[in-house]
Write a protein that holds these residues in place. Structure first.
Motif, mmCIF file in Angstrom:
data_model
loop_
_atom_site.group_PDB
_atom_site.id
_atom_site.type_symbol
_atom_site.label_atom_id
_atom_site.label_comp_id
_atom_site.label_asym_id
_atom_site.label_seq_id
_atom_site.Cartn_x
_atom_site.Cartn_y
_atom_site.Cartn_z
ATOM 1 N N ALA A 59 0.698 -1.370 0.046
ATOM 2 C CA ALA A 59 0.126 -0.165 -0.033
ATOM 3 C C ALA A 59 0.932 1.305 -0.103
ATOM 4 O O ALA A 59 0.406 2.295 -0.228
ATOM 5 C CB ALA A 59 -0.888 0.075 1.295
ATOM 6 N N VAL A 60 2.207 1.155 0.237
ATOM 7 C CA VAL A 60 3.062 2.234 0.428
ATOM 8 C C VAL A 60 2.930 3.114 -1.082
ATOM 9 O O VAL A 60 3.112 4.064 -1.203
ATOM 10 C CB VAL A 60 4.546 2.063 0.789
ATOM 11 C CG1 VAL A 60 5.278 3.064 0.646
ATOM 12 C CG2 VAL A 60 4.176 1.700 2.225
ATOM 13 N N GLY A 61 3.221 2.286 -2.164
ATOM 14 C CA GLY A 61 3.110 2.823 -3.639
ATOM 15 C C GLY A 61 4.733 3.376 -3.742
ATOM 16 O O GLY A 61 5.496 2.627 -3.749
ATOM 17 N N ASP A 62 4.684 4.638 -3.940
ATOM 18 C CA ASP A 62 6.221 5.247 -4.289
ATOM 19 C C ASP A 62 6.583 5.603 -3.059
ATOM 20 O O ASP A 62 6.358 5.848 -2.017
ATOM 21 C CB ASP A 62 5.743 6.658 -4.995
ATOM 22 C CG ASP A 62 5.079 6.551 -6.261
ATOM 23 O OD1 ASP A 62 5.504 5.705 -7.151
ATOM 24 O OD2 ASP A 62 4.344 7.583 -6.690
ATOM 25 N N PHE A 63 8.053 4.925 -3.091
ATOM 26 C CA PHE A 63 9.062 5.362 -2.133
ATOM 27 C C PHE A 63 10.319 5.717 -2.531
ATOM 28 O O PHE A 63 10.635 5.266 -3.648
ATOM 29 C CB PHE A 63 8.968 4.275 -1.008
ATOM 30 C CG PHE A 63 9.367 2.874 -1.509
ATOM 31 C CD1 PHE A 63 10.848 2.640 -1.249
ATOM 32 C CD2 PHE A 63 8.806 1.997 -2.184
ATOM 33 C CE1 PHE A 63 11.282 1.404 -1.751
ATOM 34 C CE2 PHE A 63 9.156 0.675 -2.779
ATOM 35 C CZ PHE A 63 10.493 0.693 -2.431
ATOM 36 N N GLU A 64 11.317 6.135 -1.657
ATOM 37 C CA GLU A 64 12.800 6.691 -1.972
ATOM 38 C C GLU A 64 13.669 5.839 -1.138
ATOM 39 O O GLU A 64 13.486 5.759 -0.007
ATOM 40 C CB GLU A 64 12.735 8.123 -2.246
ATOM 41 C CG GLU A 64 12.205 8.610 -3.279
ATOM 42 C CD GLU A 64 12.428 10.224 -3.246
ATOM 43 O OE1 GLU A 64 12.936 10.825 -2.204
ATOM 44 O OE2 GLU A 64 11.966 11.047 -4.220
ATOM 45 N N ILE A 65 14.752 5.438 -1.736
ATOM 46 C CA ILE A 65 16.097 4.870 -0.952
ATOM 47 C C ILE A 65 16.999 5.796 -1.186
ATOM 48 O O ILE A 65 17.434 5.889 -2.338
ATOM 49 C CB ILE A 65 16.267 3.528 -1.452
ATOM 50 C CG1 ILE A 65 14.954 2.532 -1.246
ATOM 51 C CG2 ILE A 65 17.291 3.012 -0.492
ATOM 52 C CD1 ILE A 65 15.357 1.295 -2.021
ATOM 53 N N SER A 66 17.651 6.245 -0.060
ATOM 54 C CA SER A 66 18.574 7.424 -0.172
ATOM 55 C C SER A 66 19.903 6.819 0.506
ATOM 56 O O SER A 66 19.736 6.257 1.682
ATOM 57 C CB SER A 66 18.248 8.667 0.504
ATOM 58 O OG SER A 66 17.166 9.181 -0.134
#
Length: 81
Positions: A59-66
């Motif tokens: 359900a998170v959909g879009d996410f980023e990994i930095s």
């Protein structure tokens, strides 16, 4: 052809960010090299250190990994295909 999941390796250089999408499937992230990473979605953030694992709900959909630290960060990303 009988595998129902995929495993990808992400390599992030210091100070970089990779945009990801769950595609309505949960993701399992594990930092296998480097100082760690920050996983962010919908205004929330979670720091993931070396050797730690996180499940990102579908359900998170879009996410980023930095990437964190001064060296490359390697992350294994597994999900049901």
């Amino acid at each position: 052809p009988e595998m129902f999941f995929e495993v990808h390796r992400l390599v992030l250089q210091p100070g970089t960010t990779a945009r990801q999408h769950t595609a309505d499937r949960f993701q399992v992230l594990n930092v296998v090299e480097g100082d760690g990473a920050v996983i962010s979605w919908a205004g929330r953030k979670h720091e993931l250190a070396y050797a730690e694992t996180m499940v990102v709900p579908a359900a998170v959909g879009d996410f980023e990994i930095s990437a964190l630290g001064a060296t490359d960060v390697r992350i294994v990303r597994a999900f049901v295909s």
